[in-house]
Structures are given as C-alpha cells and as structure tokens.
Design an enzyme around this catalytic site. Structure first.
Site, PDB file in Angstrom:
ATOM      1  N   SER A 120       0.787  -1.238   0.000  1.00 46.62           N
ATOM      2  CA  SER A 120       0.000   0.000   0.000  1.00 46.62           C
ATOM      3  C   SER A 120       0.814   1.281   0.000  1.00 46.62           C
ATOM      4  O   SER A 120       0.245   2.363  -0.138  1.00 46.62           O
ATOM      5  CB  SER A 120      -0.963  -0.005   1.194  1.00 46.62           C
ATOM      6  OG  SER A 120      -1.992  -0.929   0.971  1.00 46.62           O
ATOM      7  N   THR A 182      -6.737 -15.784   2.288  1.00 47.33           N
ATOM      8  CA  THR A 182      -5.623 -16.719   2.461  1.00 47.33           C
ATOM      9  C   THR A 182      -5.598 -17.320   3.865  1.00 47.33           C
ATOM     10  O   THR A 182      -4.661 -18.029   4.212  1.00 47.33           O
ATOM     11  CB  THR A 182      -4.275 -16.023   2.197  1.00 47.33           C
ATOM     12  OG1 THR A 182      -4.135 -14.919   3.100  1.00 47.33           O
ATOM     13  CG2 THR A 182      -4.187 -15.526   0.764  1.00 47.33           C
ATOM     14  N   TYR A 224     -10.987   1.393   5.539  1.00 45.95           N
ATOM     15  CA  TYR A 224      -9.913   1.167   4.579  1.00 45.95           C
ATOM     16  C   TYR A 224     -10.421   0.317   3.427  1.00 45.95           C
ATOM     17  O   TYR A 224     -11.005  -0.740   3.634  1.00 45.95           O
ATOM     18  CB  TYR A 224      -8.751   0.466   5.266  1.00 45.95           C
ATOM     19  CG  TYR A 224      -7.482   0.458   4.464  1.00 45.95           C
ATOM     20  CD1 TYR A 224      -6.644   1.563   4.469  1.00 45.95           C
ATOM     21  CD2 TYR A 224      -7.115  -0.648   3.710  1.00 45.95           C
ATOM     22  CE1 TYR A 224      -5.477   1.571   3.742  1.00 45.95           C
ATOM     23  CE2 TYR A 224      -5.951  -0.657   2.976  1.00 45.95           C
ATOM     24  CZ  TYR A 224      -5.131   0.458   2.990  1.00 45.95           C
ATOM     25  OH  TYR A 224      -3.965   0.461   2.260  1.00 45.95           O
ATOM     26  N   SER A 225     -10.192   0.775   2.213  1.00 44.39           N
ATOM     27  CA  SER A 225     -10.667   0.045   1.039  1.00 44.39           C
ATOM     28  C   SER A 225      -9.690   0.207  -0.115  1.00 44.39           C
ATOM     29  O   SER A 225      -9.502   1.321  -0.628  1.00 44.39           O
ATOM     30  CB  SER A 225     -12.053   0.531   0.615  1.00 44.39           C
ATOM     31  OG  SER A 225     -12.459  -0.125  -0.572  1.00 44.39           O
ATOM     32  N   ASN A 226      -9.081  -0.886  -0.523  1.00 44.85           N
ATOM     33  CA  ASN A 226      -8.180  -0.846  -1.666  1.00 44.85           C
ATOM     34  C   ASN A 226      -8.909  -0.474  -2.951  1.00 44.85           C
ATOM     35  O   ASN A 226      -8.299   0.041  -3.889  1.00 44.85           O
ATOM     36  CB  ASN A 226      -7.498  -2.205  -1.822  1.00 44.85           C
ATOM     37  CG  ASN A 226      -6.510  -2.466  -0.715  1.00 44.85           C
ATOM     38  OD1 ASN A 226      -5.511  -1.771  -0.595  1.00 44.85           O
ATOM     39  ND2 ASN A 226      -6.789  -3.454   0.118  1.00 44.85           N
ATOM     40  N   GLY A 362       2.651  -0.560   4.176  1.00 42.17           N
ATOM     41  CA  GLY A 362       2.032  -1.429   3.191  1.00 42.17           C
ATOM     42  C   GLY A 362       2.320  -2.886   3.477  1.00 42.17           C
ATOM     43  O   GLY A 362       3.396  -3.233   3.960  1.00 42.17           O
TER      44      GLY A 362
END
Length: 415
Positions: A120, A182, A224-226, A362
C-alpha cells in the site's frame, strides 16, 4: 529445505545528534501480513501524547550498535526471513542495514540494495499524481467519481475524489472478498495455486467490490478500502490518457532517479536482487510467495521499490519538490480512523517524541513496508520485512527497530 542462519551487514555514514528517547504505542501489527490482501495496519501506532519536538538530522555514532541489534532481532526473534532498513538525513544515508537471508532454501544473504514489494505504499505514489493533477486544475478534490468514471460506481455522484483518497467513500474493500482470502489451509492453497496467478482488470476489481453493499454512506465513516485506489488509478488514466503506472513513472520515478522502483503490471517477478517472501502454512512451514501477479491491486498496492528509492521519494514529497504547498497541505489533512493512527490523502501522520513523521505502511503476502519522514523532508526511515512466522515478537521487534531508527537511543523502554 535447509535453513541457513541469518546474516547481517550494515553501512554507516552519520554525525552526532541529540539523543532523544521516544515511544510509539506497541501492537503486533505485522500479524496482518499473513493474508494476501493489502492492509494499512503495518505501521507503528502513534503515541497521541508525544510532543512534536524538532527532528534531529542524523543518528549518533553511539546508536549504530542499537540499530544493528534492533535489525538482527527482527530476524532472530521476530520470525522474519529478512529485513532491510535505512535512515537518511539531509539527502544522504546516515545508516543502512540488512539482516537475514534472501532465500531460505539456499541461505544466500539478502543484499542491502534488494528490491521488495511495497504494498500500500504504492498509494502514496498514486495520491501524489492525483494531487499533481489537482494542482494542474485537471481534477478537483471534490469532483464526484461519476464525473470521471460515469456509470461505474453506484451512487458515484455522491462520492468524491477526496473520499477515495482518505478512505471515507464507504466503498467495499475488494480484498475482503473470499476469492482473495488466504486464512486457513484451504484458502491459502487456493490462492497459491490459482489466485496469485490470476490477472484482473481494474473494472473487474471494481465490479467485485460494488456487488457488495457499501460500508457506509459517503463521508459518514472511515473504512480502509483498496478499491478506492483502484478507482483513482482509473481516474488518472481517464484524465491523462495514460495508465496510472505510466504517470508515476513520468512524474515521479524518472525525475527522482528511482532506479529500483517499478509498477509491474501483470508480471509476477520481482526484478533485480531481492529477498523471497513467505507465508506460514497452518500445517507448518513457510510457503514461498515471491512470485505473484499483482494486477488486482494496481494503484492500491502493486509497486516494487528499494529503501533508497522510498527514502528519496518521501524526502521529495515532504520538502515540496513534488507538490505545491496547497496540495501538500491537503494531503496532510487527516481524518480519524477509529484506530491508533490518522489517515490523510495517501499519507498518515505519526507524532513521536522527536517530531512529526509522515508516511505510509504497506503489506502484501510475504512483504511488509513502512516509510516515514519528518515534515521538512530532512530525515527518513524506511523498513522492509519478510515475516513468515508471526507472533507477538514479530510486532515487538519490528516496533523496536522503527523506534530506534526514528529517534535513536535504542528505542522504547520496556513495558
């Protein structure tokens, strides 16, 4: 598989500064790196009561031993295969170190100039390009997403560019979707065999996210949002006619001479010298995740860099070489996150006893990065780790290294 004992090397070039002890609130933040998703939680928690004292320019000679010891502990006690760190002051390296191995199978030492996935921290590069376009009057921070990407995002007329940048859009984070999971043996095996090789187009990622309900109304809360930064990458392309990665190359990488920095597109390879990344299988033993197609993450986290390059980028950003004062001030406008840190426009603020630091963290499978520098752009701290056996010691040793690099004097006291 054979494992060779970690090796450790450092180089130094420093002068004396006032020894200032400081403390950042400790948490085992590195544990989130077990997932393939990009997470914002690697960075050390900020101590809210810490005064904003001037930042000293260089670590004193007496602190070299403390930095060396803190570096080694990340590998020897913290369950990481490798760690890289650098402190720069006034444009030169004050201290640089590397510990651990580049490959658990061969035991080859990790080189100090190794490249690594920055996760990030890519967001700060993308946000800088967006703010440059704001300064050129080609994007407005309060422009609705609908203006630049018509019909793509539900309720896009109510979501602004600023809300994408500071994660208050409410848009679902695509890496929370089960196809990117994962956690657990089955999910990890699925990602290792299929997920990490899959190519995603930005529009596909956005559709995955917008098929889910939003977390909140636009501007109502921080989450938080990618997905926000995937959308920003698409906005950069819409405005400039070039890909977000091309604009980062043209506006930041080439002008600053960042020779180890790249945005790899669909390539699963980390070019040049690098340390392998690992995640720990629930059944035991590390799985090598060095090779992974980062296309899903795009402007949210696909980048690769070095400690040298990230320190240079942070310095140029904060000393005003990349943004005009108005845009840099906007970038630093923070919103509360409900956690220990605040978040601006691709930049977080970390108050410490030796001054305010600004940067970002990140995480991507196998790799974790923290970049931060003082407000004047004179002192930078960069740490890259390859954690695989995650425990309380992982967070503790990582935190101790950051503390020592930021303010010297051996880092925080116990407790």
């Amino acid at each position: 598989m054979t494992t060779t004992a970690p090796r450790h090397r450092t180089t130094h070039d420093g002068t004396a500064h006032d020894r200032t002890a400081h403390r950042l609130a400790r948490r085992a933040a590195v544990a989130v790196l077990a997932g393939a998703g990009l997470l914002a939680a690697l960075a050390p928690s900020a101590a809210a009561a810490a005064p904003a004292a001037p930042v000293a320019p260089v670590a004193p000679a007496a602190d070299r031993a403390a930095l060396d010891a803190a570096l080694r502990a990340v590998v020897e006690e913290g369950g990481s295969s490798a760690v890289l760190a650098e402190v720069r002051a006034d444009g030169r390296t004050a201290w640089r170190g590397a510990a651990g191995v580049a490959d658990l199978a061969t035991g080859a030492p990790v080189p100090e100039d190794a490249r690594f996935r920055i996760g990030s921290v890519t967001k700060t590069f993308a946000a800088t390009v967006v703010l440059q376009l704001v300064g050129e009057h080609r994007i407005g921070l309060d422009d609705p997403v609908e203006r630049h990407l018509p019909g793509l995002v539900p309720n896009g007329a109510a979501i602004t560019v600023r809300q994408l940048l500071n994660h208050t859009s409410g848009i679902y984070n695509f890496t929370d979707d089960p196809r990117f999971a994962t956690q657990g043996e089955e999910a990890l095996d699925r990602w290792l065999t299929v997920g990490r090789w899959t190519t995603y187009r930005p529009v596909e990622v956005v559709r995955i996210a917008t098929a889910r309900p939003p977390y909140s109304a636009p501007g109502a809360a921080w989450h938080y949002s990618n997905t926000n930064y995937v959308l920003l990458g698409m906005i950069i392309e819409h405005v400039t006619g070039r890909g977000w990665d091309e604009e980062i190359e043209r506006r930041i990488v080439r002008p600053l001479g960042l020779r180890g920095t790249s945005m790899p597109g669909t390539s699963p390879v980390v070019p040049g010298p690098h340390a392998h990344g690992y995640v720990e299988r629930p059944s035991g033993g590390p799985a090598d995740v060095t090779l992974q197609n980062p296309s899903a993450y795009g402007a949210a986290g696909a980048g690769i860099s070095t400690t040298r390059d990230l320190a240079r980028f942070n310095a140029a950003l904060l000393d005003g070489r990349l943004l005009r004062p108005a845009e840099l001030a906007a970038m630093k406008q923070q919103v509360a996150t409900g956690q220990d840190i605040t978040y601006g426009l691709g930049l977080s603020r970390y108050p410490t006893a030796c001054g305010e630091f600004w940067g970002l963290s990140g995480g991507i499978a196998g790799y974790g990065t923290l970049v931060m520098g003082d407000a004047a752009g004179r002192r930078q701290v960069v740490v890259s780790i390859n954690p695989y056996h995650l425990s309380e010691a992982t967070g503790r040793t990582f935190q101790a290294l950051v503390d020592t690099a930021a303010c010297g004097s051996g880092g925080p006291t116990a407790g």
